[in-house]
Design a protein around this motif. Sequence first.
Motif, PDB file in Angstrom:
ATOM      1  N   THR A   1      -5.880  29.208  37.147  1.00  0.00           N
ATOM      2  CA  THR A   1      -5.690  29.944  38.063  1.00  0.00           C
ATOM      3  C   THR A   1      -3.881  30.399  37.969  1.00  0.00           C
ATOM      4  N   GLU A   2      -3.374  29.710  38.043  1.00  0.00           N
ATOM      5  CA  GLU A   2      -2.099  29.902  38.120  1.00  0.00           C
ATOM      6  C   GLU A   2      -1.687  31.428  36.862  1.00  0.00           C
TER       7      GLU A   2
ATOM      8  N   ILE B   1      -2.126  32.798  54.516  1.00  0.00           N
ATOM      9  CA  ILE B   1      -1.054  31.767  54.336  1.00  0.00           C
ATOM     10  C   ILE B   1       0.075  31.244  55.678  1.00  0.00           C
TER      11      ILE B   1
ATOM     12  N   SER C   1       9.291  30.112  45.949  1.00  0.00           N
ATOM     13  CA  SER C   1       9.654  29.196  45.938  1.00  0.00           C
ATOM     14  C   SER C   1       8.368  28.076  45.742  1.00  0.00           C
TER      15      SER C   1
ATOM     16  N   GLN D   1       7.441  24.740  47.135  1.00  0.00           N
ATOM     17  CA  GLN D   1       6.324  24.703  48.311  1.00  0.00           C
ATOM     18  C   GLN D   1       5.306  25.958  48.657  1.00  0.00           C
ATOM     19  N   ILE D   2       5.730  27.486  48.504  1.00  0.00           N
ATOM     20  CA  ILE D   2       5.403  28.765  49.375  1.00  0.00           C
ATOM     21  C   ILE D   2       4.098  28.748  48.027  1.00  0.00           C
TER      22      ILE D   2
ATOM     23  N   GLU E   1       2.537  27.069  45.489  1.00  0.00           N
ATOM     24  CA  GLU E   1       1.241  26.286  45.681  1.00  0.00           C
ATOM     25  C   GLU E   1       0.877  26.707  46.332  1.00  0.00           C
ATOM     26  N   LYS E   2       0.617  26.994  47.245  1.00  0.00           N
ATOM     27  CA  LYS E   2       0.099  27.598  48.790  1.00  0.00           C
ATOM     28  C   LYS E   2      -1.460  28.830  48.675  1.00  0.00           C
TER      29      LYS E   2
ATOM     30  N   VAL F   1      -1.497  29.599  44.936  1.00  0.00           N
ATOM     31  CA  VAL F   1      -2.647  29.378  44.276  1.00  0.00           C
ATOM     32  C   VAL F   1      -3.733  28.944  44.227  1.00  0.00           C
ATOM     33  N   VAL F   2      -3.121  27.821  45.383  1.00  0.00           N
ATOM     34  CA  VAL F   2      -4.933  26.827  45.905  1.00  0.00           C
ATOM     35  C   VAL F   2      -5.400  28.528  46.756  1.00  0.00           C
TER      36      VAL F   2
ATOM     37  N   GLN G   1      -7.197  29.855  43.938  1.00  0.00           N
ATOM     38  CA  GLN G   1      -8.238  28.888  43.767  1.00  0.00           C
ATOM     39  C   GLN G   1      -9.921  28.816  44.263  1.00  0.00           C
TER      40      GLN G   1
END
Lengths: 396, 396
Positions: free
Chosen positions: B68-69, B111, B252, B254-255, B257-258, B260-261, B264
């Motif tokens: 996904t990344e 997000i 950054s 923690q952001i 990551e959202k 990417v999820v 997905q």
Amino acid sequence: MNVRFSERAQGLKASEIRELLKLTEMPEIISFAGGLPAPELFPVEEMEGIVQEVMREQGRAALQYSSTEGFKPLREIIAKERMAPAGVNVTCDDVAVTSGSQQGIEFSAKIFLNEGDIVVCESPSYLGAINAFKAYRPQFVEIPMDDHGMIIEELEKALKEHGNKVKMIYTIPDFQNPTGRTMPDDRRKRVAELAAEYEIPVIEDNPYGDLIYEGERHPSIKSFDKEGWVIYLGTFSKNFCPGLRLGWVCASEQILEKYVVVKQGVDLQCSTFDQRAAALFMQKYDLNKHIEKIKVVYKKRRNLMLDSMTKYFPEGVKFTHPIGGLFTWVELREDLDAKELMKDALAENVAYVPGGPFFPNGGHHNYFRLNYSCMSDEKIVEGVKRLGKVLDKHYK
Amino acid sequence: MNVRFSERAQGLKASEIRELLKLTEMPEIISFAGGLPAPELFPVEEMEGIVQEVMREQGRAALQYSSTEGFKPLREIIAKERMAPAGVNVTCDDVAVTSGSQQGIEFSAKIFLNEGDIVVCESPSYLGAINAFKAYRPQFVEIPMDDHGMIIEELEKALKEHGNKVKMIYTIPDFQNPTGRTMPDDRRKRVAELAAEYEIPVIEDNPYGDLIYEGERHPSIKSFDKEGWVIYLGTFSKNFCPGLRLGWVCASEQILEKYVVVKQGVDLQCSTFDQRAAALFMQKYDLNKHIEKIKVVYKKRRNLMLDSMTKYFPEGVKFTHPIGGLFTWVELREDLDAKELMKDALAENVAYVPGGPFFPNGGHHNYFRLNYSCMSDEKIVEGVKRLGKVLDKHYK
């Protein structure tokens, strides 16, 4: 740094399962966890000529922006060669191209769900759909299944009970993910009738329909749809190449229009180049012949896996006998937790997907899913043998 | 058939503008309405070799699912060759691949925005972002611009006034769409500081930054970001090939990551093949050299358009003088309506985009946007001449 995410994003986390699956990528592990098509079956040689020809003959157009609906010749092929065999007579105007069927699933939630609305789905259902829906914070009503898919009486009961809070019915009628179960034609017809009766859209997710190993392709639910309540999601990921990310939605005009407008806002369009390459492949080669080759291999693997399970799994372990698709679904004794057992499995260098997350409302920890499409014969036998050893400990 | 769409989808319609733009596709019309890169500049010959090599050398991997990344070598190139020149020192782990920057824009709304939250943006702003945001039903607070982009004092005033109802700041600092205006470095620094002070994420949308015709590339807002509040959206659509639909988000941990999820759930990943083709192109060829070629052509077209406007537009019509990018922005007398004038323009076989829809809260009908990137010299001169004729009637 205190970042204030939206309510929907707060709940979104990389799934536990995904973290677990990362472990399964180690080369010593025989993993039945994924759902990958077998790469040795991709038409790589043909595609080498195709991509070169697209770039040589249509290069400037293939690298430029193009329409949100998708490349017209590809949509024509989808209507004629993919929808017609599913019993649906449509033209390219009834079809829009999406990034795999996953995008069609996500758009469905965006188009139909307000917070708190009800999605009706099979119990269990496709994990990727559940996660896509969850971002819109709906409620899930799970419909129990028997060996022939969703039990229609239970579906009807749910529609009656929840009335117009139900905003869509999500179903995978062919070789369902994760169970591998197939809905017979009379149930398909009933689903279409109930949709019209209750005025609720049906999202018919059909990624595997072509991959049938016993008998002929089933008519889609959409083939029984008289008023336009059924939205069919198709994909080239399982019968051609997933890496190109090409799927489609086929729906009636007023519904399809929403999918197109949503796509415009979301990512403008799918890759122009990939759409043209896929279309040229299907103009020069017969995709159905290619599918026949895939079916021979997958059917053999399915047989081998089921035979090995019969041989190596302890008595009392139940599993489905899919007539197509990529998965079989294993039911353990109720006191067993497949996620816990995964530790023992990994210690034996074998992996599966624990079944819990396939149930949107939780519970049901005594299931797991096995994939047989992308594994050599030897690994299938050896992996099932290892799994049998893990299970034996709990079935003495 | 009474289909109950979600509240967000009820409001989604194919935009009036889009319908209007369909008219501009007739061959006799000289259209300055689009924003297409010039296809004659696409590296088609090089790409013919590239796509063939990807299929020959990496065919099975290129047609299979992938992460996904995004493809790691491509993310490495983005970090090293695209982010570093924008003043941002990151690794591939800080970057995820998206379907153009449009997908990054849409994900940002998903997000960060609950219904009713405030998005702060330039007045006017990019139409495609406004439409993507609108599906999440936010409020818009428009920040007035001067010749140097968003006026910082106005931004600060808005942040003070609306407090923590503001959930994100959306800005295009380089050669903004639609105005062509550029934010000077001190303002960029202040935007980054204000984001940290008010703890509000900044979406820095930067599709055009490479295409600067006067001086050197500006440091991005993100280059002034110390705490991680700035989310940078990049794309290969304007400096390489839009048809491959490849962009990226740099943020950054923690952001990111959202994002990417979310990806997905939304479409799993971008095209594996296209990512590998883009990466191989940038390994074998120097994208910056290619960009230099684009800049020479676009600069010439910009000059020609501005000179022609000076020559053929009646006195009193104002327009911006962009130092990069694809657009200039025309301001008419306040009593004139560019959408109305479009009828006269089409009668003269010339087209533009009326400016109204670029203002999320409406009003401002006396503007239009002109594009100069995908037009021959002759057509630029002739088209501006025709436009001048249309305007002359109203400026006697």
